[in-house]
Design a protein around this motif. Structure first.
Motif, PDB file in Angstrom:
ATOM      1  N   ASP A  71       0.945  -1.150  -0.148  1.00  0.00           N
ATOM      2  CA  ASP A  71      -0.028  -0.018  -0.094  1.00  0.00           C
ATOM      3  C   ASP A  71       0.897   1.267   0.032  1.00  0.00           C
ATOM      4  O   ASP A  71       1.744   1.562   0.862  1.00  0.00           O
ATOM      5  CB  ASP A  71      -0.914  -0.398   1.105  1.00  0.00           C
ATOM      6  N   ILE A  72       0.787   2.109  -1.095  1.00  0.00           N
ATOM      7  CA  ILE A  72       1.601   3.204  -0.981  1.00  0.00           C
ATOM      8  C   ILE A  72       1.266   4.302   0.145  1.00  0.00           C
ATOM      9  O   ILE A  72       2.479   4.843   0.426  1.00  0.00           O
ATOM     10  CB  ILE A  72       1.284   4.172  -2.624  1.00  0.00           C
ATOM     11  N   ALA A  73       0.124   4.449   0.607  1.00  0.00           N
ATOM     12  CA  ALA A  73      -0.114   5.384   1.460  1.00  0.00           C
ATOM     13  C   ALA A  73       0.467   4.967   2.913  1.00  0.00           C
ATOM     14  O   ALA A  73       0.882   5.928   3.545  1.00  0.00           O
ATOM     15  CB  ALA A  73      -1.645   5.598   1.585  1.00  0.00           C
ATOM     16  N   THR A  74       0.541   3.589   3.144  1.00  0.00           N
ATOM     17  CA  THR A  74       1.059   3.484   4.491  1.00  0.00           C
ATOM     18  C   THR A  74       2.158   2.591   4.459  1.00  0.00           C
ATOM     19  O   THR A  74       2.889   2.294   5.649  1.00  0.00           O
ATOM     20  CB  THR A  74      -0.040   2.320   5.363  1.00  0.00           C
ATOM     21  N   GLY A  75       2.651   2.069   3.191  1.00  0.00           N
ATOM     22  CA  GLY A  75       3.765   1.187   3.240  1.00  0.00           C
ATOM     23  C   GLY A  75       3.288  -0.319   3.663  1.00  0.00           C
ATOM     24  O   GLY A  75       4.239  -1.323   3.390  1.00  0.00           O
ATOM     25  N   LYS A  76       2.221  -0.835   4.019  1.00  0.00           N
ATOM     26  CA  LYS A  76       1.917  -2.112   4.321  1.00  0.00           C
ATOM     27  C   LYS A  76       1.917  -3.287   3.151  1.00  0.00           C
ATOM     28  O   LYS A  76       1.667  -2.709   2.094  1.00  0.00           O
ATOM     29  CB  LYS A  76       0.258  -1.988   4.995  1.00  0.00           C
ATOM     30  N   ALA A  77       2.627  -4.224   3.816  1.00  0.00           N
ATOM     31  CA  ALA A  77       2.863  -5.111   2.920  1.00  0.00           C
ATOM     32  C   ALA A  77       1.745  -6.029   2.473  1.00  0.00           C
ATOM     33  O   ALA A  77       0.599  -6.246   3.633  1.00  0.00           O
ATOM     34  CB  ALA A  77       3.776  -6.362   3.396  1.00  0.00           C
ATOM     35  N   LEU A  78       1.070  -6.186   1.397  1.00  0.00           N
ATOM     36  CA  LEU A  78      -0.400  -6.486   0.947  1.00  0.00           C
ATOM     37  C   LEU A  78      -0.190  -7.878   0.260  1.00  0.00           C
ATOM     38  O   LEU A  78      -1.368  -8.646   0.453  1.00  0.00           O
ATOM     39  CB  LEU A  78      -1.026  -5.562  -0.109  1.00  0.00           C
ATOM     40  N   SER A  79       0.862  -8.534  -0.331  1.00  0.00           N
ATOM     41  CA  SER A  79       0.737  -9.799  -0.795  1.00  0.00           C
ATOM     42  C   SER A  79       2.131 -10.510  -0.916  1.00  0.00           C
ATOM     43  O   SER A  79       3.161  -9.835  -0.997  1.00  0.00           O
ATOM     44  CB  SER A  79       0.082  -9.641  -2.332  1.00  0.00           C
ATOM     45  N   ALA A  80       2.098 -12.017  -0.722  1.00  0.00           N
ATOM     46  CA  ALA A  80       3.394 -12.516  -1.015  1.00  0.00           C
ATOM     47  C   ALA A  80       4.264 -12.378  -2.202  1.00  0.00           C
ATOM     48  O   ALA A  80       3.486 -11.874  -3.107  1.00  0.00           O
ATOM     49  CB  ALA A  80       3.244 -14.120  -0.728  1.00  0.00           C
TER      50      ALA A  80
END
Length: 102
Positions: A71-80
């Protein structure tokens, strides 16, 4: 570091795209999305591939090496295969110029 630092002209980044920006031995990715401008660390947390060649899809960046997504806004990893988040940084646009705060 710590204050607002000038990055580039806002129109230097096409919508749904990003640029690589390097400063003081660090590398960042600066994005222009339909939700505004964002900034994250420049390297994927999986195998240190630079995200500058990645694909921006809305507010998601896909790593060009193994297609892990963040996620660009938060930096959260979204997928393997990514499982470690990116650092995200505040961005503002003033007078047609993009600034980042580190």
């Amino acid at each position: 570091m710590g204050g607002w630092i000038e990055v580039c002209a806002a129109d230097a980044i096409d919508e749904e795209d990003l640029i690589r920006w390097d400063r003081d031995g660090r590398s960042f990715a600066i994005y222009n999305t339909e939700r505004g401008y964002f900034a994250t660390d420049g390297y994927c947390t999986h195998e240190r591939q630079h995200l500058g060649e990645g694909l921006v899809i809305g507010t998601v960046i896909e790593c060009p090496l193994h297609q892990g997504r963040f996620d660009i806004a938060t930096g959260k990893a979204l997928s393997a295969p990514v499982c470690e988040d990116l650092a995200a940084y505040p961005v503002k646009v003033e007078g047609g110029t993009v600034f980042i705060r580190l």
